[in-house]
Scaffold this motif. Sequence first.
Motif, PDB file in Angstrom:
ATOM      1  N   VAL A  26       0.828  -1.210   0.000  1.00 11.35           N
ATOM      2  CA  VAL A  26       0.000   0.000   0.000  1.00 11.35           C
ATOM      3  C   VAL A  26       0.861   1.258   0.000  1.00 11.35           C
ATOM      4  O   VAL A  26       0.574   2.233  -0.718  1.00 11.35           O
ATOM      5  N   ASP A  27       1.928   1.281   0.785  1.00 10.74           N
ATOM      6  CA  ASP A  27       2.766   2.482   0.877  1.00 10.74           C
ATOM      7  C   ASP A  27       3.476   2.779  -0.438  1.00 10.74           C
ATOM      8  O   ASP A  27       3.616   3.948  -0.822  1.00 10.74           O
ATOM      9  N   LEU A  28       3.929   1.745  -1.144  1.00  5.06           N
ATOM     10  CA  LEU A  28       4.562   1.966  -2.448  1.00  5.06           C
ATOM     11  C   LEU A  28       3.562   2.532  -3.449  1.00  5.06           C
ATOM     12  O   LEU A  28       3.896   3.428  -4.232  1.00  5.06           O
ATOM     13  N   PHE A  29       2.349   2.025  -3.418  1.00  4.64           N
ATOM     14  CA  PHE A  29       1.318   2.526  -4.319  1.00  4.64           C
ATOM     15  C   PHE A  29       1.008   3.998  -4.014  1.00  4.64           C
ATOM     16  O   PHE A  29       0.833   4.815  -4.925  1.00  4.64           O
ATOM     17  N   LYS A  30       0.943   4.342  -2.737  1.00  3.84           N
ATOM     18  CA  LYS A  30       0.675   5.733  -2.353  1.00  3.84           C
ATOM     19  C   LYS A  30       1.852   6.635  -2.735  1.00  3.84           C
ATOM     20  O   LYS A  30       1.661   7.749  -3.232  1.00  3.84           O
ATOM     21  N   LYS A  31       3.059   6.153  -2.492  1.00  2.00           N
ATOM     22  CA  LYS A  31       4.267   6.938  -2.769  1.00  2.00           C
ATOM     23  C   LYS A  31       4.358   7.331  -4.233  1.00  2.00           C
ATOM     24  O   LYS A  31       4.740   8.471  -4.565  1.00  2.00           O
ATOM     25  N   TYR A  32       3.976   6.415  -5.123  1.00  2.00           N
ATOM     26  CA  TYR A  32       4.091   6.682  -6.555  1.00  2.00           C
ATOM     27  C   TYR A  32       2.740   6.975  -7.203  1.00  2.00           C
ATOM     28  O   TYR A  32       2.611   6.931  -8.427  1.00  2.00           O
ATOM     29  N   ASN A  33       1.747   7.269  -6.366  1.00  2.00           N
ATOM     30  CA  ASN A  33       0.419   7.682  -6.833  1.00  2.00           C
ATOM     31  C   ASN A  33      -0.186   6.665  -7.801  1.00  2.00           C
ATOM     32  O   ASN A  33      -0.684   7.014  -8.875  1.00  2.00           O
ATOM     33  N   LEU A  34      -0.161   5.406  -7.397  1.00  2.00           N
ATOM     34  CA  LEU A  34      -0.693   4.321  -8.225  1.00  2.00           C
ATOM     35  C   LEU A  34      -2.044   3.870  -7.696  1.00  2.00           C
ATOM     36  O   LEU A  34      -2.270   3.835  -6.487  1.00  2.00           O
ATOM     37  N   GLN A  35      -2.939   3.526  -8.617  1.00  2.00           N
ATOM     38  CA  GLN A  35      -4.256   3.028  -8.248  1.00  2.00           C
ATOM     39  C   GLN A  35      -4.310   1.517  -8.440  1.00  2.00           C
ATOM     40  O   GLN A  35      -3.584   0.964  -9.266  1.00  2.00           O
ATOM     41  N   GLU A  36      -5.161   0.863  -7.685  1.00  2.00           N
ATOM     42  CA  GLU A  36      -5.340  -0.575  -7.866  1.00  2.00           C
ATOM     43  C   GLU A  36      -5.827  -0.842  -9.296  1.00  2.00           C
ATOM     44  O   GLU A  36      -6.839  -0.294  -9.713  1.00  2.00           O
ATOM     45  N   PRO A  37      -5.119  -1.660 -10.053  1.00  2.00           N
ATOM     46  CA  PRO A  37      -5.551  -1.948 -11.429  1.00  2.00           C
ATOM     47  C   PRO A  37      -6.781  -2.858 -11.439  1.00  2.00           C
ATOM     48  O   PRO A  37      -6.937  -3.721 -10.575  1.00  2.00           O
ATOM     49  N   LYS A  38      -7.632  -2.653 -12.429  1.00  2.00           N
ATOM     50  CA  LYS A  38      -8.829  -3.474 -12.569  1.00  2.00           C
ATOM     51  C   LYS A  38      -8.821  -4.303 -13.847  1.00  2.00           C
ATOM     52  O   LYS A  38      -9.639  -5.205 -14.003  1.00  2.00           O
ATOM     53  N   THR A  39      -7.913  -3.972 -14.760  1.00  2.00           N
ATOM     54  CA  THR A  39      -7.804  -4.705 -16.017  1.00  2.00           C
ATOM     55  C   THR A  39      -6.337  -5.063 -16.251  1.00  2.00           C
ATOM     56  O   THR A  39      -5.431  -4.533 -15.585  1.00  2.00           O
ATOM     57  N   LEU A  40      -6.095  -5.942 -17.208  1.00  2.64           N
ATOM     58  CA  LEU A  40      -4.735  -6.370 -17.526  1.00  2.64           C
ATOM     59  C   LEU A  40      -3.902  -5.191 -18.011  1.00  2.64           C
ATOM     60  O   LEU A  40      -2.739  -5.035 -17.597  1.00  2.64           O
ATOM     61  N   ASN A  41      -4.468  -4.345 -18.841  1.00  2.71           N
ATOM     62  CA  ASN A  41      -3.724  -3.189 -19.339  1.00  2.71           C
ATOM     63  C   ASN A  41      -3.386  -2.213 -18.224  1.00  2.71           C
ATOM     64  O   ASN A  41      -2.296  -1.618 -18.209  1.00  2.71           O
ATOM     65  N   GLU A  42      -4.306  -2.039 -17.287  1.00  2.63           N
ATOM     66  CA  GLU A  42      -4.028  -1.170 -16.143  1.00  2.63           C
ATOM     67  C   GLU A  42      -2.917  -1.749 -15.284  1.00  2.63           C
ATOM     68  O   GLU A  42      -2.074  -1.019 -14.750  1.00  2.63           O
ATOM     69  N   LEU A  43      -2.898  -3.068 -15.153  1.00  2.00           N
ATOM     70  CA  LEU A  43      -1.827  -3.723 -14.400  1.00  2.00           C
ATOM     71  C   LEU A  43      -0.483  -3.485 -15.077  1.00  2.00           C
ATOM     72  O   LEU A  43       0.505  -3.155 -14.405  1.00  2.00           O
TER      73      LEU A  43
END
Length: 291
Positions: A26-43
Amino acid sequence: MGYGLYNDKIYGFNDMPLTIEFFYNVDLFKKYNLQEPKTLNELFDVCKKLKLKGIVPIEVGGLDNWTLSILFSQINAQTTGSIEVTAKYNTDKNGYQTLMGIDKSFDVYEKLIKNALAKGSLDINYRQSVDDFIKGKTAILPAGAWAQKLIDEIKPANFNYSVFTEPLKFIDEPISMFAAAGGQTIAVPQKSKNAKEVQAFLEYLLSEEAQKKFVEAGYISPLKSANSNDNEIQDKLLNHLNSTDKNSILFIDNIPSKMLDVLSKILYDMFEGRVKANEAWDKVLKMTYQQ
């Protein structure tokens, strides 16, 4: 109950149902302003951004081949579903050749290898992948819900993690949103000489009292009323489990053992670049049914 189902008949119940998840830092995602991906392309977009920051996006303990098979099964629940796989169980090579969506499963797996999974995954085992995850060396860990117990046992106090809230869609129209394992299938022989004693034991095993002991030990109970949702991750896992259906059963739990052994090898070879997606299933069948 789908875990004990075969040809529309229920032969037993599962003792420890668990979904297959994507854990993330969670902290890495917040640090780099990343959202939880919902599709393969988003991942893949998330993985690309992590790589630019010098962070390993996703790592699996490929040295333990079962981790690759689990990941493949996670994909296959969406492309094929377990009802179709189970219907093929007693067929021969020709029957399995027509398995719906299997080529798409290998195609998605190949894309994950090329765009998301760390190349060093084949050099580490499952435990090392968990260690790397809690040390912040990798941002995302594909694993069964059982990984939560290990993570909580060894993580530092300040490690903040979760699982993707929404299922990651590998294809546009998934057959089942989640893949899940049922643990073991518990059944009673029809001609048991101790049927009364077995019945009494099973009644206790399924009781609120007994099942809460499993929950207190950090596991998920097949008895919904015994489970606790007193933390965010556990609540997500239970919601995901409640979203499973008859098509969610792991692919590797519905194929002959000899086919599983071959599949594990082919998935490993695909990671090494020796086998392409469009030839993978043919190779599995040829090696499984060779004379």
